[in-house]
Design a protein around this motif. Structure first.
Motif, PDB file in Angstrom:
ATOM      1  N   THR A  68       4.514   5.418  20.925  1.00  0.00           N
ATOM      2  CA  THR A  68       4.502   5.312  19.416  1.00  0.00           C
ATOM      3  C   THR A  68       4.325   6.566  18.834  1.00  0.00           C
ATOM      4  O   THR A  68       4.383   7.705  19.278  1.00  0.00           O
ATOM      5  N   TRP A  69       4.533   6.325  17.316  1.00  0.00           N
ATOM      6  CA  TRP A  69       4.551   7.455  16.404  1.00  0.00           C
ATOM      7  C   TRP A  69       2.767   7.999  16.407  1.00  0.00           C
ATOM      8  O   TRP A  69       1.868   7.183  16.523  1.00  0.00           O
ATOM      9  N   ILE A  70       2.746   9.013  16.044  1.00  0.00           N
ATOM     10  CA  ILE A  70       1.117   9.425  16.287  1.00  0.00           C
ATOM     11  C   ILE A  70       0.335   8.948  15.257  1.00  0.00           C
ATOM     12  O   ILE A  70      -0.777   8.577  15.564  1.00  0.00           O
ATOM     13  N   ALA A  71       0.900   8.348  14.187  1.00  0.00           N
ATOM     14  CA  ALA A  71       0.227   7.395  13.087  1.00  0.00           C
ATOM     15  C   ALA A  71      -0.707   6.301  13.806  1.00  0.00           C
ATOM     16  O   ALA A  71      -1.733   6.138  13.278  1.00  0.00           O
ATOM     17  N   THR A  72      -0.212   5.614  14.752  1.00  0.00           N
ATOM     18  CA  THR A  72      -0.725   4.547  15.488  1.00  0.00           C
ATOM     19  C   THR A  72      -2.440   5.069  15.709  1.00  0.00           C
ATOM     20  O   THR A  72      -3.334   4.457  15.788  1.00  0.00           O
ATOM     21  N   VAL A  73      -2.040   6.172  16.349  1.00  0.00           N
ATOM     22  CA  VAL A  73      -3.443   6.627  17.152  1.00  0.00           C
ATOM     23  C   VAL A  73      -4.382   7.417  15.932  1.00  0.00           C
ATOM     24  O   VAL A  73      -5.592   7.423  15.980  1.00  0.00           O
ATOM     25  N   VAL A 104       0.811  -1.307  -0.072  1.00  0.00           N
ATOM     26  CA  VAL A 104       0.090   0.084  -0.079  1.00  0.00           C
ATOM     27  C   VAL A 104       0.958   1.114   0.012  1.00  0.00           C
ATOM     28  O   VAL A 104       2.050   1.096  -0.049  1.00  0.00           O
ATOM     29  N   SER A 105       0.288   2.567  -0.161  1.00  0.00           N
ATOM     30  CA  SER A 105       0.813   3.592  -0.190  1.00  0.00           C
ATOM     31  C   SER A 105       1.715   4.158   0.888  1.00  0.00           C
ATOM     32  O   SER A 105       2.591   4.946   0.863  1.00  0.00           O
ATOM     33  N   ASN A 106       1.231   3.783   2.176  1.00  0.00           N
ATOM     34  CA  ASN A 106       2.119   4.239   3.422  1.00  0.00           C
ATOM     35  C   ASN A 106       1.562   3.314   4.625  1.00  0.00           C
ATOM     36  O   ASN A 106       0.944   2.499   4.508  1.00  0.00           O
ATOM     37  N   GLY A 107       2.330   3.216   5.697  1.00  0.00           N
ATOM     38  CA  GLY A 107       2.016   2.741   6.823  1.00  0.00           C
ATOM     39  C   GLY A 107       0.879   3.136   7.625  1.00  0.00           C
ATOM     40  O   GLY A 107       0.251   2.153   8.273  1.00  0.00           O
ATOM     41  N   THR A 108       0.583   4.530   7.450  1.00  0.00           N
ATOM     42  CA  THR A 108      -0.451   4.701   8.319  1.00  0.00           C
ATOM     43  C   THR A 108      -1.974   4.130   7.602  1.00  0.00           C
ATOM     44  O   THR A 108      -2.937   3.933   8.253  1.00  0.00           O
ATOM     45  N   ILE A 109      -1.837   4.323   6.147  1.00  0.00           N
ATOM     46  CA  ILE A 109      -3.168   3.502   5.345  1.00  0.00           C
ATOM     47  C   ILE A 109      -3.209   2.123   5.695  1.00  0.00           C
ATOM     48  O   ILE A 109      -4.348   1.553   5.821  1.00  0.00           O
TER      49      ILE A 109
END
Ligand code: T4K
Length: 365
Positions: A84-89, A58-63
């Motif tokens: 964690t990094w903000i992306a998890t949340v 996919v296009s990035n880990g957040t997606i």
């Protein structure tokens, strides 16, 4: 002062000539995206290299995290770590769920399973632990608790490609594992990520979600969105994955060089790897005595043109614009006192030696 700045990381890149050959093929075919041949080849390569049952690029880990939540149809509360990094949340929130924080283990820096059951309510639908810095979580204990309470498990495996648990890729655990292939990751496609699942039906569902919810006939059969990886990114992944073994070996070498140079310093703690686990040592975190020491060390390194990073500061539970504050004392304390030192392929021994000397100067005062 060093001439060139030394950053916390540097992308691991294959020779440009290898990538140019791939680009020529893309130019000839004129296929840039929509599950092109290179995306399919990259997915097969990732599966074969890491012995995975199914990988959806996919296009990035957040997606990838959002797709995992969508594919499992999660609602209500998802228990995760504040370290964690903000992306998890943000992934949890963007999928309409509520993040609930469980504190971490001070040694492994991962979500502490002994505190997990206290965070479970009748609204909980899943647990989303993070394999922090590539260090495997206590997978067996998390699985046991999840089964007992009939919860789904999504691992945020953003850092974890190449890590191993009980002799298998760490990405094989959980209902879905979501990884990142960002430029700063141990395997990169510039921007990118992927979902792994042992369940072939889930893999097919993830593929549909990635592509607007289309089936093979381009009928909309799923509530999807655009998570597609392009041919340009997959091509970079294909050339980089060929060198993954040497990138991993470099990280292990750097890890041991730092440890050997710093292990006698009583005021420093290192992240501990649990039994049955092998980290990919994607990052090299140091835990110091106080936030003041972090400031001193950061300044001393910057004075020599070396830029360490405070991953993860602040702990995510303290981003009050994003979440309602929930107290997690261990994560907050660690987050104030942690610094990741440079670690990447090509980092010279002389630079590591300089860094070790600076750490000794500051921490042995
Ligand atoms: N879950 C977790 C636990 C994560 O850590 C992340 C991302 C995600 C989920 C989400 O995955 P993605 O959606 O990002 O795929 C980085 C990354 O942007 C982010 O991917 C990563 N985690 C996070 C921990 O760190 P920064 O703020 O460190 O980026 P930056 O630009 O300061 O880069 C650090 C150093 O790396 C620079 O000083 C120089 C070097 N660098 C960086 C880039 C981007 C390069 O040499 N070349 C480059 O192209 O965020």
């Amino acid at each position: 002062m060093s001439h060139k700045p030394v950053y916390v990381t540097k992308p691991s890149l294959a020779d440009l000539s290898e990538y140019m050959k791939i680009l020529e093929g893309i130019w000839e075919r004129g296929i840039l995206t929509h599950n092109g041949p290179l995306v399919q080849e990259f997915e097969r390569e990732v599966c074969s290299h890491f012995e995975l049952p199914g990988f959806v690029a996919v296009s990035n880990g957040t997606i990838a995290l959002q797709m995992a939540i969508k594919a499992l149809g999660l609602k209500g509360e998802i228990i995760t770590t504040p370290f964690t990094w903000i992306a998890t949340v943000s992934a949890i929130k963007w999928e309409g769920c509520k993040p609930v924080f469980c504190d971490i283990d001070a040694d492994t820096l991962n979500l502490d399973p002994s505190k997990l059951e206290d965070a479970i309510t009748d609204q909980t639908s899943a647990i989303m632990p993070v394999h922090v810095f590539g260090n495997p979580c206590d997978v067996d204990e998390i699985e046991r608790i999840a089964k007992k309470h009939q919860l789904k498990v999504i691992y945020d495996a953003a850092h974890a490609i190449g890590s191993v648990y009980k002799n298998r890729s760490l990405l094989r655990y959980g209902d879905i594992s979501a990884t990142s292939l960002h430029a700063t990751k141990i395997l990169n496609t510039a921007e990118g990520g992927g979902c792994v699942s042992n369940d072939p039906n889930l893999v097919q569902k993830l593929r549909r979600i990635r592509f607007f919810g289309h089936d093979h006939e381009k009928e909309i059969v799923e509530d999807g969105f655009n998570g597609k990886m392009t041919e340009i990114h997959a091509g970079l992944g294909l050339v980089n994955i060929k060198h993954f073994h040497s990138v991993l070996a470099e990280r292990v070498r750097i890890y041991h060089t730092y440890i050997n140079g710093l292990k006698e310093i009583k005021t420093i703690k290192f992240q501990k790897t649990a039994k049955n686990s092998t980290s990919n040592y994607a990052y090299f975190p140091l835990i110091l005595e106080s936030q003041e020491k972090i400031h001193e060390l950061t300044a001393a390194l910057e004075n020599r043109n070396i830029y360490a990073r405070r991953y993860f500061y602040p702990s995510v539970n303290r981003y009050r614009k994003v979440v309602d504050y929930q107290k997690t004392p261990i994560a907050e304390s660690i987050s104030d006192r942690i610094l990741c030192l440079p670690s990447y392929s090509g980092l010279e021994d002389s630079t590591i030696k300089t860094i070790i000397e600076i750490v000794k100067e500051i921490c042995c005062e």
